[in-house]
Design an enzyme around this catalytic site. Sequence first.
Site, PDB file in Angstrom:
ATOM      1  CE  LYS A  93      -3.868   2.170   0.200  1.00 52.30           C
ATOM      2  NZ  LYS A  93      -3.403   2.871  -1.018  1.00 52.30           N
ATOM      3  CD  GLN A 114       3.378   4.707   2.130  1.00 56.42           C
ATOM      4  OE1 GLN A 114       3.959   5.513   1.427  1.00 56.42           O
ATOM      5  NE2 GLN A 114       2.278   5.013   2.790  1.00 56.42           N
ATOM      6  CE  LYS A 117       4.156   7.466   5.406  1.00 55.17           C
ATOM      7  NZ  LYS A 117       3.819   8.375   4.268  1.00 55.17           N
ATOM      8  CE  LYS A 129       4.810   7.330  -2.048  1.00 57.14           C
ATOM      9  NZ  LYS A 129       4.191   7.793  -0.797  1.00 57.14           N
ATOM     10  CG  ASP A 169       3.398  10.870  -2.745  1.00 57.50           C
ATOM     11  OD1 ASP A 169       3.280  10.510  -1.569  1.00 57.50           O
ATOM     12  OD2 ASP A 169       4.349  11.574  -3.130  1.00 57.50           O
ATOM     13  CB  THR A 213      -2.136  13.593   4.346  1.00 56.72           C
ATOM     14  OG1 THR A 213      -2.560  12.520   3.507  1.00 56.72           O
ATOM     15  CG2 THR A 213      -0.680  13.391   4.723  1.00 56.72           C
ATOM     16  CG  ASN A 244      -4.378  16.376  -0.483  1.00 54.03           C
ATOM     17  OD1 ASN A 244      -3.922  15.581   0.326  1.00 54.03           O
ATOM     18  ND2 ASN A 244      -5.671  16.581  -0.614  1.00 54.03           N
ATOM     19  CB  SER A 380      -5.527   4.756   1.837  1.00 52.03           C
ATOM     20  OG  SER A 380      -5.358   5.842   0.957  1.00 52.03           O
TER      21      SER A 380
HETATM   22  N1  GLU Z   1       1.125   9.042  -0.544  1.00 48.71           N
HETATM   23  C1  GLU Z   1       0.599   8.973   0.776  1.00 48.71           C
HETATM   24  C2  GLU Z   1       1.692   8.598   1.750  1.00 48.71           C
HETATM   25  O1  GLU Z   1       2.824   9.025   1.563  1.00 48.71           O
HETATM   26  C3  GLU Z   1      -0.654   8.128   0.874  1.00 48.71           C
HETATM   27  C4  GLU Z   1      -0.545   6.711   0.407  1.00 48.71           C
HETATM   28  C5  GLU Z   1      -1.854   5.948   0.360  1.00 48.71           C
HETATM   29  O2  GLU Z   1      -2.896   6.500   0.654  1.00 48.71           O
HETATM   30  O3  GLU Z   1      -1.782   4.775   0.008  1.00 48.71           O
HETATM   31  O4  GLU Z   1       1.516   7.939   2.731  1.00 48.71           O
END
Ligand code: GLU
Length: 448
Positions: A93, A114, A117, A129, A169, A213, A244, A380
């Site tokens: 994800k 990620q 996180k 990613k 992103d 976010t 955003n 998400s």
């Molecule tokens: N791009 C966002 C991040 O850096 C969201 C990723 C997502 O929603 O999958 O976490």
Amino acid sequence: MATNDNQIAGYYQKLLKRNAGEPEFHQAVAEVLDSLQIVLQKDPHYNDYGLIERLCEPERQIIFRVPWVADNGDVRVNRGFRVQFNSALGPYKGGLRFHPSVNLGIIKFLGFEQIFKNSLTGLPIGGGKGGSDFDPKGKSDAEIMRFCQSFMTELHRHIGEYRDVPAGDIGVGGREIGYLFGQYRRLTNEHESGVLTGKGLTWGGSLVRTEATGYGCVYITNKMMVANGDSLEGAKVIVSGSGNVAIYAIEKAQELGATVVGFSDSSGWVETPNGVDVELLKEIKEVRRGRVNEYVEEATGAIFHEDGSIWDLKADVALPCATQNEIDGEHAQKLVENGVKYVAEGANMPSTAEAIEVYRKNHIHFLPGKAANAGGVATSALEMQQNASRDSWSFEYTDDRLKRIMENIFRHTSATAAEYDHEGDYVIGANIAGFKKVADAMLAQGVI
Ligand code: GLU
């Protein structure tokens, strides 16, 4: 103890060699490995079964050609990436970034971050990613659509509700997710809503995803401030960026009683001593897709600067929400001189290693992106839950879930820092808390 330190240093040297020319990836790994030395001293079993080496090697890396036709008939060729880093906790994800700076090293740094996180959110999602070096700036809507269709023509065979779920992103918002989803649906002949997140509300999207976010970053910032005897009420806040993440961080910070004294984009920065007119900023950035200097033409009391830096402003709180490495050691020193006491990262890795050192030395309360910007991906995952149950939740319910997730991340991060004798060091807390959950899953699942 020395053995662990040497072993970690050995892994890192090997990683530098095998991943040459990827400085952002090196930086992201170095920060995590630094924290892991502390874990390995206490829990040496985390060094078993090649765990650390496996963690630093993506499970799969996909690189592909993305040809598309410009409005004038020229054929353009970009490069597409998807790095499927770790799926021990759930399907890969993470977002897609469309920006000319994108290369494999950038996507690997983002994918690596990620993993931790996503683990911190407490939800069942692995880390991945992707993106492209395509520059959406100045492209027509039709060009964006053709690019997205070409990108998905390759990507579709690698993703799926149970396999890998991309989202947005930098450079990828609701419009791009729409074109990507349309092409996925056409290629597979299935309306598989769980394959992408950040969708439109009438076709499987979740309320609050757009705001998540930025809102999440502010919720956790306020939680950190309250834990340290302050709050956002009456505070002065710098928010870099105006995309955003920044827009919704500004909105929520002002809702909680703060004054946002500046924001920026790549053309310059705007000083807003009386706060930000969020509706005007949304109109300029989201509707017109314009630049921040347009803001000062229409708002009173705002000043546009092309020179200097937004980090020169006096404030209590800084929320870097633009991009990686936007705060270096000197900027961090400026923040200290200007009275900033709290920094929380809305962007991914906006502080360099030198900046983090300055925060540490000056006792700035610092929440790294892994914790502070996890609200986007967490929401998400809530979108995925709604898709799986063919349901859609109210704004209030979803926002409340987001808020509770952010508060839990803070509690877990802060408790883990204390458990490992580094009370108040949220970098160590977030890295270790994020790591342990993934590591336990990887150890349970064997050498794969
Ligand atoms: N791009 C966002 C991040 O850096 C969201 C990723 C997502 O929603 O999958 O976490």
